[in-house]
Design an enzyme around this catalytic site. Structure first.
Site, mmCIF file in Angstrom:
data_model
loop_
_atom_site.group_PDB
_atom_site.id
_atom_site.type_symbol
_atom_site.label_atom_id
_atom_site.label_comp_id
_atom_site.label_asym_id
_atom_site.label_seq_id
_atom_site.Cartn_x
_atom_site.Cartn_y
_atom_site.Cartn_z
ATOM 1 N N ASP A 173 0.803 -1.219 0.000
ATOM 2 C CA ASP A 173 0.000 0.000 0.000
ATOM 3 C C ASP A 173 0.839 1.273 0.000
ATOM 4 O O ASP A 173 0.310 2.365 0.099
ATOM 5 C CB ASP A 173 -0.926 0.017 1.225
ATOM 6 C CG ASP A 173 -0.141 0.175 2.520
ATOM 7 O OD1 ASP A 173 1.061 -0.168 2.545
ATOM 8 O OD2 ASP A 173 -0.716 0.648 3.514
ATOM 9 N N TYR A 265 10.920 4.613 1.406
ATOM 10 C CA TYR A 265 11.758 3.559 1.991
ATOM 11 C C TYR A 265 13.202 3.590 1.465
ATOM 12 O O TYR A 265 14.087 2.970 2.055
ATOM 13 C CB TYR A 265 11.163 2.175 1.729
ATOM 14 C CG TYR A 265 10.081 1.781 2.713
ATOM 15 C CD1 TYR A 265 10.397 1.089 3.879
ATOM 16 C CD2 TYR A 265 8.749 2.083 2.482
ATOM 17 C CE1 TYR A 265 9.417 0.730 4.783
ATOM 18 C CE2 TYR A 265 7.760 1.727 3.378
ATOM 19 C CZ TYR A 265 8.105 1.046 4.540
ATOM 20 O OH TYR A 265 7.128 0.687 5.435
HETATM 21 C C1 G6P Z 1 3.514 0.592 4.975
HETATM 22 C C2 G6P Z 1 4.209 -0.453 4.158
HETATM 23 C C3 G6P Z 1 4.073 -1.798 4.806
HETATM 24 C C4 G6P Z 1 4.647 -1.711 6.200
HETATM 25 C C5 G6P Z 1 3.948 -0.629 6.975
HETATM 26 C C6 G6P Z 1 4.649 -0.446 8.307
HETATM 27 O O1 G6P Z 1 2.141 0.347 4.974
HETATM 28 O O2 G6P Z 1 3.738 -0.545 2.855
HETATM 29 O O3 G6P Z 1 4.758 -2.739 4.050
HETATM 30 O O4 G6P Z 1 4.515 -2.945 6.859
HETATM 31 O O5 G6P Z 1 3.993 0.588 6.300
HETATM 32 O O6 G6P Z 1 3.839 0.255 9.160
HETATM 33 P P1 G6P Z 1 4.049 0.127 10.724
HETATM 34 O O7 G6P Z 1 3.050 1.069 11.258
HETATM 35 O O8 G6P Z 1 3.774 -1.323 11.073
HETATM 36 O O9 G6P Z 1 5.465 0.506 11.008
HETATM 37 MN MN MN Z 2 4.662 -2.396 1.907
#
Ligand code: G6P
Ligand code: MN
Length: 443
Positions: A173, A265
């Protein structure tokens, strides 16, 4: 393919993202007519918490046509299933904490999906996801699996090798969230956009964003705005101030490399030293999440069991749930809507190896993903970065299947966040111990 009375299963049902997916499903129930929703999780307690919360969501919205089930049994979860939404996290947040903290001990990036943390997670996640895909192949081989399970490139590469026949879309996403955040920051309507993008997962670049209504590529003007000042967190991330760092870093990348909007990222690969400096090695993102949304979810479930309801679930869930539900609709309706997906390259990027798992736009219909060719070669800067990362990822998947310590060490050494084979080996050896019971034995 059935087109009504669909059975939907959420694998990793106890995850905190489940309410967002369920809400997206409910908003689209006329186009994705489902009558059974099953929460499947290996952790019965967490699953029951989420069952309590989802029951409340259904009741509050007066939904009576959906039967809600919970199970820890894969046979019950997948027999007669039509769509599986997969968001499993092998090892949970406790192991995510290890992924983040072990590399930091050696001054290296400690992150969920990038760097050596991502590789450690990959070696755990591949096994769990292959098992789940295996269950689906056994109990409902025609079902569609819509996968959010991380690290996406690694798990999709592994599934492609072991179950090439599986009906599966691998999605992230992040691009839609970037687009939505940009649109909300600067007053555009993302629905009018046709974005062009390429890369590996969590490792890519926009090449243009055509706005159908404005009849122009808006990326140049967006780059100017992003260069001047970072965007602000959108409402759907408001409770989570650490996203601001990601948007700050995105602006930094654009100031250094002003030709493309990058996936945020990339900060971990381009500025690993800076990221490490700014990370608290004793309290990482996993700690933050365990102390916030994991805890809140438990509390909400406990309150609901005690008959106290809250307004939390009126929250803005962002695009996470809608994105993957829209994919299911596009399959069902043979709609050929456009999504960024992780697919085998096979010429989509002409000057990159054919068997790389890349993230590019694709049309989605009954035949699954039909990737869109970039129709131009990519430049050496991005190509070099992607080739090194892709080779490291291939080696890691080899290490999993061949149970090869040597391949794992090569993979860790080649990871773009790692400056020395010595550090790669130290982290690998620590991680082998921390991941006992989760990783295959490496010989
Ligand atoms: C986004 C990325 C995901 C990831 C997430 C982490 O949605 O696309 O791949 O896992 O961020 O979010 P968090 O809140 O778990 O650090
Ligand atoms: Mn992701």
């Amino acid at each position: 393919m059935k087109t009504k009375d669909l059975n939907i299963t959420i694998a990793g049902g106890g995850a905190t993202h489940t309410p967002g997916i369920v809400q997206a499903l409910l908003n689209s129930i006329d186009r994705l007519p489902f009558s059974t929703l099953t929460l499947y999780d290996i952790d019965a307690q967490r699953n029951d918490d989420m069952y309590t919360i989802v029951s409340y969501l259904l009741k509050k919205q007066h939904i009576t046509a959906v039967e809600l089930k919970q199970t820890t049994d894969p046979e019950i979860a997948f027999t007669h299933v039509d769509f599986v939404f997969s968001q499993i996290r092998v090892g949970g947040f406790e192991m995510r904490e290890q992924d983040e903290k072990i590399p930091l001990k050696y001054g290296l990036v400690g992150q969920e999906t990038c760097g050596l943390g991502g590789f450690a997670y990959g070696l755990r996640s591949i096994g769990g996801l292959l098992e789940m895909v295996g269950f689906v192949q056994k109990y409902a081989p025609d079902a569609w699996i819509l996968n959010y399970t991380n690290p996406e490139t690694l798990v999709s590469e592994a599934v492609r090798r072991k179950y090439p026949q599986a009906h599966m879309l691998n999605a992230c996403d992040m691009t839609i969230s970037i687009e939505e955040t940009i649109a909300r920051n600067y007053g555009y309507d993302r629905k009018n956009w046709i974005p062009q993008y390429y890369g590996l997962n969590h490792f890519g670049w926009y090449t243009s964003i055509y706005d159908k209504k404005l009849e122009r590529d808006v990326m140049p003007e967006l780059l100017e705005k992003l260069k001047k000042a970072p965007m602000k967190i959108a409402e759907f991330n408001a409770a989570d101030p650490s996203w601001q760092n990601a948007w700050n870093m995105m602006s930094k990348i654009i100031n250094n490399f002003p030709d493309n909007i990058p996936n945020n990222y990339l900060e971990y690969y381009l500025y690993p030293d800076l990221v490490v400096q700014e990370t608290d090695s004793s309290y990482t993102r996993a700690n933050e999440i365990m102390d916030s949304r994991v805890k809140e979810t438990k509390e909400i479930a406990a309150n609901l069991r005690d008959g106290i309801s809250g307004s939390y679930y009126d929250a803005d869930f962002g695009e996470h749930g809608n994105y993957i539900v829209d994919m299911a609709i596009s399959i069902l309706e043979d709609g050929h809507q456009r999504f960024m997906l992780i697919v085998p390259n096979h010429g989509a990027i002409e000057n990159l190896r054919a068997d790389a798992m890349v993230e590019v736009p694709a049309y989605v219909g009954r035949l699954g993903a039909e990737p869109i060719s970039l129709r131009q070669p990519i430049g050496d800067f991005h190509k070099g970065l992607m080739e090194a990362q892709n080779a490291a990822e291939k080696l890691l998947v080899d290490a999993f299947f061949e149970q090869s310590y040597q391949k794992a060490l090569q993979s860790f050494t080649l990871n773009q966040t790692v400056p020395s084979a010595d550090k790669a080996k130290k982290v690998l050896d620590d991680m082998i111990i921390a991941n006992k019971g989760y990783w295959p034995d490496l010989n």
